[in-house]
Motif scaffolding. Structure first.
Motif, PDB file in Angstrom:
ATOM      1  N   THR A  80      -2.539 -17.811   8.975  1.00 15.71           N
ATOM      2  CA  THR A  80      -3.444 -16.729   8.571  1.00 15.71           C
ATOM      3  C   THR A  80      -2.790 -15.371   8.859  1.00 15.71           C
ATOM      4  O   THR A  80      -2.947 -14.418   8.089  1.00 15.71           O
ATOM      5  CB  THR A  80      -4.805 -16.884   9.286  1.00 15.71           C
ATOM      6  N   GLU A  81      -2.023 -15.300   9.933  1.00 14.57           N
ATOM      7  CA  GLU A  81      -1.293 -14.056  10.216  1.00 14.57           C
ATOM      8  C   GLU A  81      -0.251 -13.779   9.131  1.00 14.57           C
ATOM      9  O   GLU A  81      -0.033 -12.621   8.738  1.00 14.57           O
ATOM     10  CB  GLU A  81      -0.643 -14.138  11.604  1.00 14.57           C
ATOM     11  N   ILE A  82       0.373 -14.828   8.624  1.00 10.24           N
ATOM     12  CA  ILE A  82       1.345 -14.661   7.529  1.00 10.24           C
ATOM     13  C   ILE A  82       0.651 -14.123   6.277  1.00 10.24           C
ATOM     14  O   ILE A  82       1.143 -13.219   5.606  1.00 10.24           O
ATOM     15  CB  ILE A  82       2.047 -16.013   7.225  1.00 10.24           C
ATOM     16  N   LEU A  83      -0.525 -14.668   5.997  1.00  5.51           N
ATOM     17  CA  LEU A  83      -1.301 -14.195   4.842  1.00  5.51           C
ATOM     18  C   LEU A  83      -1.595 -12.692   4.971  1.00  5.51           C
ATOM     19  O   LEU A  83      -1.470 -11.932   3.994  1.00  5.51           O
ATOM     20  CB  LEU A  83      -2.608 -14.999   4.760  1.00  5.51           C
ATOM     21  N   MET A  84      -1.948 -12.278   6.166  1.00  4.28           N
ATOM     22  CA  MET A  84      -2.257 -10.850   6.373  1.00  4.28           C
ATOM     23  C   MET A  84      -1.025  -9.988   6.170  1.00  4.28           C
ATOM     24  O   MET A  84      -1.095  -8.908   5.561  1.00  4.28           O
ATOM     25  CB  MET A  84      -2.853 -10.652   7.770  1.00  4.28           C
ATOM     26  N   GLU A  85       0.109 -10.458   6.630  1.00  6.50           N
ATOM     27  CA  GLU A  85       1.355  -9.695   6.451  1.00  6.50           C
ATOM     28  C   GLU A  85       1.682  -9.548   4.958  1.00  6.50           C
ATOM     29  O   GLU A  85       2.063  -8.473   4.487  1.00  6.50           O
ATOM     30  CB  GLU A  85       2.497 -10.410   7.178  1.00  6.50           C
ATOM     31  N   LEU A  86       1.503 -10.639   4.210  1.00  6.68           N
ATOM     32  CA  LEU A  86       1.787 -10.596   2.770  1.00  6.68           C
ATOM     33  C   LEU A  86       0.862  -9.616   2.049  1.00  6.68           C
ATOM     34  O   LEU A  86       1.296  -8.860   1.180  1.00  6.68           O
ATOM     35  CB  LEU A  86       1.644 -12.003   2.164  1.00  6.68           C
TER      36      LEU A  86
ATOM     37  N   GLY B 197       0.393  -4.019  -0.423  1.00  9.71           N
ATOM     38  CA  GLY B 197      -0.318  -2.747  -0.595  1.00  9.71           C
ATOM     39  C   GLY B 197      -1.808  -2.905  -0.816  1.00  9.71           C
ATOM     40  O   GLY B 197      -2.504  -1.933  -1.122  1.00  9.71           O
ATOM     41  N   LEU B 198      -2.315  -4.127  -0.656  1.00  6.38           N
ATOM     42  CA  LEU B 198      -3.751  -4.361  -0.883  1.00  6.38           C
ATOM     43  C   LEU B 198      -4.543  -4.072   0.394  1.00  6.38           C
ATOM     44  O   LEU B 198      -3.974  -4.039   1.484  1.00  6.38           O
ATOM     45  CB  LEU B 198      -3.950  -5.815  -1.331  1.00  6.38           C
ATOM     46  N   CYS B 199      -5.857  -3.884   0.244  1.00  3.57           N
ATOM     47  CA  CYS B 199      -6.739  -3.748   1.407  1.00  3.57           C
ATOM     48  C   CYS B 199      -7.522  -5.050   1.553  1.00  3.57           C
ATOM     49  O   CYS B 199      -8.060  -5.557   0.558  1.00  3.57           O
ATOM     50  CB  CYS B 199      -7.737  -2.616   1.222  1.00  3.57           C
ATOM     51  N   ALA B 200      -7.621  -5.574   2.749  1.00  2.00           N
ATOM     52  CA  ALA B 200      -8.334  -6.841   2.913  1.00  2.00           C
ATOM     53  C   ALA B 200      -8.838  -7.031   4.330  1.00  2.00           C
ATOM     54  O   ALA B 200      -8.307  -6.450   5.282  1.00  2.00           O
ATOM     55  CB  ALA B 200      -7.413  -8.007   2.544  1.00  2.00           C
ATOM     56  N   MET B 201      -9.890  -7.831   4.433  1.00  2.00           N
ATOM     57  CA  MET B 201     -10.315  -8.383   5.721  1.00  2.00           C
ATOM     58  C   MET B 201     -10.047  -9.882   5.621  1.00  2.00           C
ATOM     59  O   MET B 201     -10.406 -10.506   4.614  1.00  2.00           O
ATOM     60  CB  MET B 201     -11.790  -8.119   5.971  1.00  2.00           C
ATOM     61  N   VAL B 202      -9.423 -10.430   6.653  1.00  2.31           N
ATOM     62  CA  VAL B 202      -8.964 -11.818   6.571  1.00  2.31           C
ATOM     63  C   VAL B 202      -9.413 -12.575   7.814  1.00  2.31           C
ATOM     64  O   VAL B 202      -9.278 -12.069   8.935  1.00  2.31           O
ATOM     65  CB  VAL B 202      -7.420 -11.878   6.453  1.00  2.31           C
TER      66      VAL B 202
ATOM     67  N   LYS C  17      -2.893  -4.410  14.095  1.00  2.51           N
ATOM     68  CA  LYS C  17      -1.513  -4.547  13.623  1.00  2.51           C
ATOM     69  C   LYS C  17      -1.259  -3.786  12.330  1.00  2.51           C
ATOM     70  O   LYS C  17      -0.209  -3.193  12.139  1.00  2.51           O
ATOM     71  CB  LYS C  17      -1.185  -6.031  13.441  1.00  2.51           C
ATOM     72  N   TYR C  18      -2.212  -3.808  11.417  1.00  3.94           N
ATOM     73  CA  TYR C  18      -1.988  -3.213  10.095  1.00  3.94           C
ATOM     74  C   TYR C  18      -3.052  -2.166   9.770  1.00  3.94           C
ATOM     75  O   TYR C  18      -4.222  -2.324  10.132  1.00  3.94           O
ATOM     76  CB  TYR C  18      -2.049  -4.297   9.014  1.00  3.94           C
ATOM     77  N   PRO C  19      -2.658  -1.135   9.000  1.00  3.89           N
ATOM     78  CA  PRO C  19      -3.662  -0.137   8.611  1.00  3.89           C
ATOM     79  C   PRO C  19      -4.651  -0.618   7.549  1.00  3.89           C
ATOM     80  O   PRO C  19      -5.792  -0.172   7.516  1.00  3.89           O
ATOM     81  CB  PRO C  19      -2.826   1.021   8.063  1.00  3.89           C
ATOM     82  N   HIS C  20      -4.220  -1.536   6.668  1.00  6.45           N
ATOM     83  CA  HIS C  20      -5.071  -1.880   5.521  1.00  6.45           C
ATOM     84  C   HIS C  20      -5.604  -3.307   5.535  1.00  6.45           C
ATOM     85  O   HIS C  20      -6.432  -3.668   4.699  1.00  6.45           O
ATOM     86  CB  HIS C  20      -4.307  -1.649   4.206  1.00  6.45           C
ATOM     87  N   VAL C  21      -5.102  -4.116   6.427  1.00  2.00           N
ATOM     88  CA  VAL C  21      -5.531  -5.520   6.480  1.00  2.00           C
ATOM     89  C   VAL C  21      -5.969  -5.837   7.906  1.00  2.00           C
ATOM     90  O   VAL C  21      -5.177  -5.747   8.843  1.00  2.00           O
ATOM     91  CB  VAL C  21      -4.394  -6.459   6.017  1.00  2.00           C
ATOM     92  N   THR C  22      -7.249  -6.185   8.047  1.00  3.08           N
ATOM     93  CA  THR C  22      -7.823  -6.344   9.386  1.00  3.08           C
ATOM     94  C   THR C  22      -8.548  -7.687   9.501  1.00  3.08           C
ATOM     95  O   THR C  22      -8.904  -8.298   8.491  1.00  3.08           O
ATOM     96  CB  THR C  22      -8.818  -5.190   9.668  1.00  3.08           C
TER      97      THR C  22
END
Ligand code: GUN
Ligand code: FE
Length: 426
Positions: free
Chosen positions: A136-142, A147-152, A187-192
């Motif tokens: 799931t962490e790999i998915l968030m990195e991808l 450049g997408l915004c997501a909650m995972v 860790k990331y600005p756009h994926v949390t």
């Protein structure tokens, strides 16, 4: 590409409210300091020195939010569509998700999901991973790198699941969730991260209690499934005999909305009066996934009722209950299904219209991320440019009609340019 100040010129359309489209032909959509500054007929003096990106003749629309999607299920989408929910989970979904224990497999297959999401009209999504934290962490990195915004979410399931896809215990499930949150919360600005108990049948009371504590401590949002399918709802009644409804069972663990617990519940096809009242009281976001609801024989959610009640609603692909990532597809399905419901179930609930489902795709789901989904001042700059010239419009249709045709006809390759949170992806 990072460009803080720029102007997109073209045929612009966004939802002012549920019923009203704001359209400007040959207008100017301004991005200032990475945020939307508004839409104008003529370019105001103060923006005259901004770069102009000329998309004359093309549609410029706010990006769509997919409020409910399972990234690991993208691999087998469009298989098993003759099965009902619980049988489909056992036959196709669980064996597939188990493969994501292998991070190499996850990297390869999540990359394909992210690639499809990147090229279409969706700019944001609330995404289920699997029980496996590392994958799931790999998915968030991808997603972040795309450049997408997501909650995972790392999914929780500690009971009623096959051995190969069941966490060892409630303790292990909670501990792995905390590890995941500690790694990813900043860790990331756009994926949390988002807390993701799969659904009540696969989460023990002990686990749900621990997840409620984690939610309070980390103050993170929650996503899950609610009242989707007849056999699932019956099962939940057996598992939680003292709860007044499915939603009340989540609520008893502090996992059902409220002030500091923003919550998405997917489906809500079979919610009764008690549940609807609780959804409203707790500010639940409904992720309406019409394609999935027909594929998995779940039924048709009473979306008009939810809108009349003032309940927040967005659209979801629910890949792989649904087959298409593009939320254009969910929009068309939402209109079709609401018509079937009106004709066959309840003529007191009017069918949804194209402007209404456009609102759900943009503002409705976007609101879970904050000021997202409109082209008004202060909103996130999420937009895409659609070339609708293939539909043979020949200048005879207005922007609202062109939007309507795009809902039914569009393909991802007609999305020529995309901007997410002020950044141009392509
Ligand atoms: N309920 C529990 N898990 C799932 C899932 O993966 N998809 C859908 N549609 N419903 C679910
Ligand atoms: Fe789902």
């Amino acid at each position: 590409m990072k460009r803080e100040n720029f102007v997109c010129k073209g045929d612009i359309c966004y939802s002012q409210n549920l019923q009203t489209l704001h359209t400007v032909q040959n207008g100017y959509l301004v991005c200032e300091n990475g945020v939307c500054a508004g839409v104008f007929d003529t370019l105001p003096e103060q923006y005259k020195n901004f770069d102009i990106l000329d998309y004359t003749g093309k549609l410029i629309l706010p990006g769509f939010t997919d409020l409910h999607v399972h990234a690991p299920q993208h691999r087998f989408r469009a298989l098993g569509m003759d099965l009902e929910l619980l049988e489909w989970l056992e036959t196709h979904t669980f064996p597939q998700e188990a493969k994501y224990a292998d991070t190499t497999y996850a990297k390869e297959n999540y990359a394909r999901f992210v690639e499809e999401m990147k090229k279409g009209p969706n700019t944001r999504a609330c995404v289920f991973g699997t029980i496996h934290g590392a994958s799931t962490e790999i998915l968030m990195e991808l997603l972040e790198n795309a450049g997408l915004c997501a909650m995972v979410g790392k999914v929780n399931m500690d009971r009623n699941s096959p051995d190969y896809l069941q966490e060892e215990s409630a303790e292990v499930s909670a501990k792995d969730t905390i590890t995941f949150l500690e790694h990813m919360k900043q860790k990331y600005p756009h994926v949390t991260p988002i807390l993701t108990p799969r659904f009540l049948p696969t989460c023990s009371d002990t686990l749900l209690t621990k997840l409620g504590d984690i939610q309070k401590k980390y103050k993170i949002p929650v996503q899950s499934h609610l009242s989707e399918n007849t056999s699932e709802v019956e099962w939940v009644k057996e598992l939680f005999p003292t709860s007044s409804c499915y939603g009340d069972a989540y609520d008893s663990f502090g996992l059902f909305g409220g002030e500091s617990c923003p919550t998405i519940m997917a489906h809500c096809v079979l919610s009764g009066e008690v549940e609807i009242a609780l959804m409203k009281k707790r500010g639940i976001f409904v992720a309406h996934c019409p394609e999935s609801n027909s594929n998995l024989l779940s039924g048709i959610a009473p979306i008009r009722r939810y809108l009349d009640e003032g309940i927040s609603v967005g659209l979801g692909s629910d890949i792989a209950g649904g087959t298409r990532c593009s939320i254009f597809y969910a929009m068309a399905e939402a209109v079709r299904m609401s018509k079937m419901r009106w004709r066959l179930v309840d003529e007191s609930l009017a069918p949804l219209t194209v402007p209404e489902v456009f609102y759900l795709a943009t503002v409705g789901g976007g609101a879970f991320f904050g000021k997202v989904g409109k082209f008004e001042k202060g909103y996130a700059f999420d937009a895409f440019v659609l070339d609708d010239s293939r539909y043979d419009n020949k200048g005879e249709y207005n922007i609202a009609q062109r939007l309507e045709r795009a809902v039914y006809l569009s393909n991802d390759d007609e999305v020529l340019h995309k901007f997410v949170a002020g950044r141009q992806l392509f």
